[in-house]
Structure formats: C-alpha cells, structure tokens
Design a protein around this motif. Structure first.
Motif, short mmCIF file in Angstrom:
data_model
loop_
_atom_site.label_atom_id
_atom_site.label_comp_id
_atom_site.label_asym_id
_atom_site.label_seq_id
_atom_site.Cartn_x
_atom_site.Cartn_y
_atom_site.Cartn_z
N LEU A 41 10.74 -11.79 -3.19
CA LEU A 41 9.38 -11.40 -3.58
C LEU A 41 8.59 -10.88 -2.38
N ILE A 42 8.77 -11.51 -1.23
CA ILE A 42 8.11 -11.03 -0.01
C ILE A 42 8.64 -9.65 0.35
N GLY A 43 9.96 -9.48 0.30
CA GLY A 43 10.55 -8.17 0.59
C GLY A 43 10.09 -7.10 -0.38
N LEU A 44 10.00 -7.46 -1.65
CA LEU A 44 9.52 -6.51 -2.65
C LEU A 44 8.06 -6.14 -2.40
N GLY A 45 7.25 -7.13 -2.02
CA GLY A 45 5.86 -6.85 -1.69
C GLY A 45 5.74 -5.91 -0.50
N ILE A 46 6.56 -6.12 0.52
CA ILE A 46 6.54 -5.23 1.68
C ILE A 46 7.01 -3.83 1.30
N ALA A 47 8.07 -3.75 0.48
CA ALA A 47 8.60 -2.45 0.07
C ALA A 47 7.57 -1.68 -0.76
N ILE A 48 6.87 -2.35 -1.65
CA ILE A 48 5.85 -1.68 -2.47
C ILE A 48 4.66 -1.28 -1.62
N SER A 49 4.26 -2.15 -0.69
CA SER A 49 3.09 -1.82 0.14
C SER A 49 3.36 -0.63 1.04
N GLN A 50 4.59 -0.43 1.45
CA GLN A 50 4.87 0.72 2.31
C GLN A 50 4.73 2.02 1.55
N PHE A 51 4.90 2.03 0.23
CA PHE A 51 4.65 3.23 -0.57
C PHE A 51 3.19 3.65 -0.43
N TYR A 52 2.27 2.70 -0.57
CA TYR A 52 0.85 3.00 -0.44
C TYR A 52 0.49 3.38 1.00
N TRP A 53 1.05 2.67 1.95
CA TRP A 53 0.76 2.95 3.35
C TRP A 53 1.23 4.33 3.74
N MET A 54 2.44 4.72 3.35
CA MET A 54 2.96 6.02 3.72
C MET A 54 2.29 7.16 2.94
#
Length: 59
Positions: free
Chosen positions: A43-56
């Motif tokens: 879940l933490i990894g998924l949260g980081i992966a999803i947040s990088q979409f918004y960040w990038m």
C-alpha cells in the motif's frame, strides 16, 4: 507518460524486492505478521507510485 508507467513499475518492483528480502532473510514471524507486512508495504509502494504520477505531471 510512458516514463511515468516505467517509474511506477520500478517503484513497485523495488518495494516488493525489499519485502521479499526481509521476509526471506528475517527472523521467524507468524503468517499473520508476514501478511500484514506485505499488505502495508505494498500500500505504501502503491501510494508512492500514484503520487509520482501527479508529481511528474505538474512539475
């Protein structure tokens, strides 16, 4: 956009590699603890992966 997908895949592979390594070489723990460690780490990894979409996309 393709770079975002590759970056998200790399994040999930690294997180699951860390989980697998820690479960394989770690001390003996219960199946319940291993299951919850796996779920929380993913879940933490998924949260980081999803947040990088918004960040990038916004930077």
């Amino acid at each position: 956009m393709v770079a975002n997908w590759w970056f998200a895949l790399i994040i999930m592979v690294v997180v699951n590699g860390i989980v697998a390594w820690s479960l394989w070489t770690g001390e003996q723990t219960s199946r319940r603890a291993k299951k919850w460690f796996f779920i929380v780490a993913n879940l933490i990894g998924l949260g980081i992966a999803i947040s990088q979409f918004y960040w990038m996309d916004f930077n």
